[in-house]
Write a protein that holds these residues in place. Structure first.
Motif, short mmCIF file in Angstrom:
data_model
loop_
_atom_site.label_atom_id
_atom_site.label_comp_id
_atom_site.label_asym_id
_atom_site.label_seq_id
_atom_site.Cartn_x
_atom_site.Cartn_y
_atom_site.Cartn_z
N VAL A 91 -69.43 58.50 -19.61
CA VAL A 91 -69.40 58.87 -20.83
C VAL A 91 -71.29 60.08 -21.28
O VAL A 91 -71.32 60.30 -22.89
N THR A 92 -71.86 59.71 -20.47
CA THR A 92 -73.19 60.00 -21.23
C THR A 92 -73.08 61.94 -20.41
O THR A 92 -74.27 63.07 -20.89
N CYS A 93 -72.22 62.37 -19.51
CA CYS A 93 -71.91 63.53 -18.95
C CYS A 93 -71.78 64.25 -20.83
O CYS A 93 -70.92 64.66 -21.21
N SER A 94 -72.35 65.44 -19.75
CA SER A 94 -71.98 67.06 -21.01
C SER A 94 -70.64 67.52 -20.43
O SER A 94 -70.32 66.48 -19.64
N ASP A 95 -70.30 68.20 -21.55
CA ASP A 95 -69.05 68.47 -21.63
C ASP A 95 -68.88 69.50 -19.90
O ASP A 95 -68.00 69.59 -19.40
N ASN A 96 -69.85 70.01 -19.90
CA ASN A 96 -70.61 71.16 -18.51
C ASN A 96 -70.06 70.25 -17.41
O ASN A 96 -69.57 70.90 -16.41
#
Length: 543
Positions: free
Chosen positions: A421-426
């Motif tokens: 959940v802390t990851c970016s879309d990229n």
């Protein structure tokens, strides 16, 4: 609720057959495919970390095809009462529904009456059965005093002073107010008494002294003298109400917080997600619910649909929705959402998000940290990393940007952001690229890298359902309703070019149709789908 027993029985066996408790405390660069010009090497690298059964094209089926629960209990009537007694009983009934007590204490398939117990719960150590909590004086709790009932919920002990097994969520109920417990007691004493003998515990839990071992667990993980709910004056009344529900009768942590090897919650990872009966109870902290408004979170309890229109609520949560949350007031549903959207915990599957262009190296980092919990072994029917035929079929069915959107927004069993959940879309695009690179054949990977989403587009109907439908299905925000020919006729008469430009960018329409990852070609297909369902005449399929 019933699932916690499977974890806590591990604890009890450990306490029964080990002599010490203290030792338990110490146990614990390729670019984005959609821009083909940036790919400098389209050859398929050697893959060294495929699972052994990567070539098996059969999709694993850990989750059974039939519903988790297909028969639900009916709440019983209460005896007639007036005045203060009636008010207290009604309050207790509401609290019992909030706590979902009926789900564990009723064996619907076995034909038992509400709250009469007997629900079989299979564990690696034998089958346990829930107890009778109707006011029957021989087999239920009819002889319990109000103080007995308070002790059970506050201290986790029965009228004889014996410890309950922590499958009974006294760890959470201990935080309830005494007034709420009294209301619950009044309710349970007002329902029909059912004579149904409780079934004995399986070996070794039925041997003399087994319950005594639970003093060790309570010593380590349960602090009844410091569990009372404390109102936070710095927060709103709704926030405090939400926290009270979540941490007491709601006992959300029992499913949504990972447990240690002794069945106690890992509180540093509070509400960050965990597996329950083969289903993923998702991250419901601030980051897990970031893409949804308070109302959208509350609507999950009402409509049985995941946030982001990601699919239906299934598994244990579907039962909780039906038997419990659906009965709560709108104010309480919104209070839960208000509190959850402020929760910040350590993220066991999270990584600091990077906005840099996606690379296979970054994708592998995300995969190893988060995606691996399902895609390495096929948990929850997730397609295996390395299963080329399965992934190629999904690529053709959903399109490249469709796969990206599914992992970012969630899709059926796929949790929001793939549980990172802390990851970016990229970051999530990179992880998807990594799995595709690892799974597709050399020629398929080369074909994908060369053609990108133009070669593997998402279809217009899927684009509409995942993006446009949120407004156009019901005409929200002034959007013309799909299928409303009278509303669409003047828009279509302006010609398709105008519709297309308004979708891409206009003051009264979300930019790019609200679909950040959709290509212009895919948006056109979505427009053509809407027009095909809303036109009065003409054929626009070849436009």
């Amino acid at each position: 609720m019933r699932s916690l027993l499977k974890n806590n029985t591990i604890l009890v066996v450990a306490l029964l057959f080990t002599g010490t408790l203290t030792t338990s405390l110490n146990a614990a660069d390729e670019s984005k495919i959609t821009d083909a010009s940036k790919i400098t090497d389209t050859s398929k690298p050697t893959v060294t970390d495929k699972p052994a059964d990567a070539d098996n094209t059969k999709i694993p089926t850990e989750i059974v095809e039939e519903p988790y629960v297909d028969v639900y209990p009916t709440y019983p009537p209460t005896h007639s009462a007036t005045g203060d007694e009636e008010t207290l009983i009604k309050r207790g009934e509401y609290l019992a529904k909030m706590g979902d007590c009926i789900s564990c204490h009723t064996d619907v398939k076995g034909g038992s009456a509400a709250y009469s117990g007997g629900l079989p719960i299979d564990t690696p150590f034998g089958t346990f059965y829930s107890p009778n909590i109707t006011p029957d004086k021989e087999t239920g709790i009819g002889n319990w005093t109000e103080e007995d009932f308070i002790r059970a919920l506050k201290k986790g002990r029965n009228p004889k002073g014996q410890n309950y097994f922590p499958v009974f969520p006294y760890v959470y109920f201990a935080k309830m107010s005494t007034d709420d417990i009294r209301a619950l007691y009044a309710y349970f004493m007002s329902i029909p008494a059912v004579k149904q003998t409780n079934k004995s515990l399986p070996f070794p839990f039925n041997i003399p002294g087994a319950r005594f071992s639970l003093w060790g667990w309570n010593l380590l993980f349960f602090y009844p003298e410091s569990t009372d709910f404390v109102y936070d004056e710095d927060q709103s009344a709704a926030w405090n109400r939400g926290k009270y529900i979540v941490d007491t009768l709601g006992h959300c942590s029992m499913c949504h917080t990972p447990l240690n090897i002794f069945g106690a919650p890992k509180n540093s990872y509070y509400l960050t997600g965990s597996f329950v009966d083969g289903y993923w109870a998702p991250n419901i902290t601030k980051f897990g619910l970031h893409t949804a408004s308070h109302v959208e979170v509350a609507n999950v309890f009402i409509n049985g649909q995941l946030i982001n229109r990601a699919g239906p609520v299934t598994g244990p949560m579907a039962e909780v929705n039906h038997n419990s949350l659906a009965y709560m007031t709108d104010e309480d549903k919104l209070a839960i959402a208000t509190y959850l959207k402020t929760v910040i915990s350590e993220e066991p599957l999270g990584l600091p998000g990077l906005e840099a262009e996606p690379t296979l190296k970054r994708g592998k980092q995300v995969y190893v940290n988060a995606c691996i919990i399902c895609h390495q072994n096929g948990t929850m029917s997730a397609p295996l990393n390395g299963n080329g035929p399965n992934w190629y079929k999904r690529l053709k069915a959903s399109g490249l940007t469709g796969l990206y959107r599914h992992v970012i927004r969630g899709y059926n069993s796929m949790p929001v952001k793939g549980a990172c959940v802390t990851c970016s879309d990229n970051d999530l695009i990179a992880a998807t690229d990594y799995i595709l690179n690892n799974s597709l054949s050399r020629s398929e990977w080369h074909d994908l890298a060369k053609g990108g989403e133009a070669k593997y587009p998402a279809n217009g109907k899927d684009i509409y359902n995942e993006n446009c439908a949120i407004c156009h299905d019901e005409g929200k925000e002034g959007a013309p309703k799909i299928g409303d020919k009278a509303a669409w006729k003047p828009l279509i008469e302006q010609n398709m070019d105008v519709l297309y430009q308004k979708t891409l960018s206009s003051e009264d329409h979300p930019k790019n149709g609200g679909c950040k990852l959709c290509s212009t070609g895919e948006l056109l297909e979505a427009i053509k789908y809407i027009v095909s369902k809303s036109k009065s005449e003409g054929n626009y399929s070849l436009w």
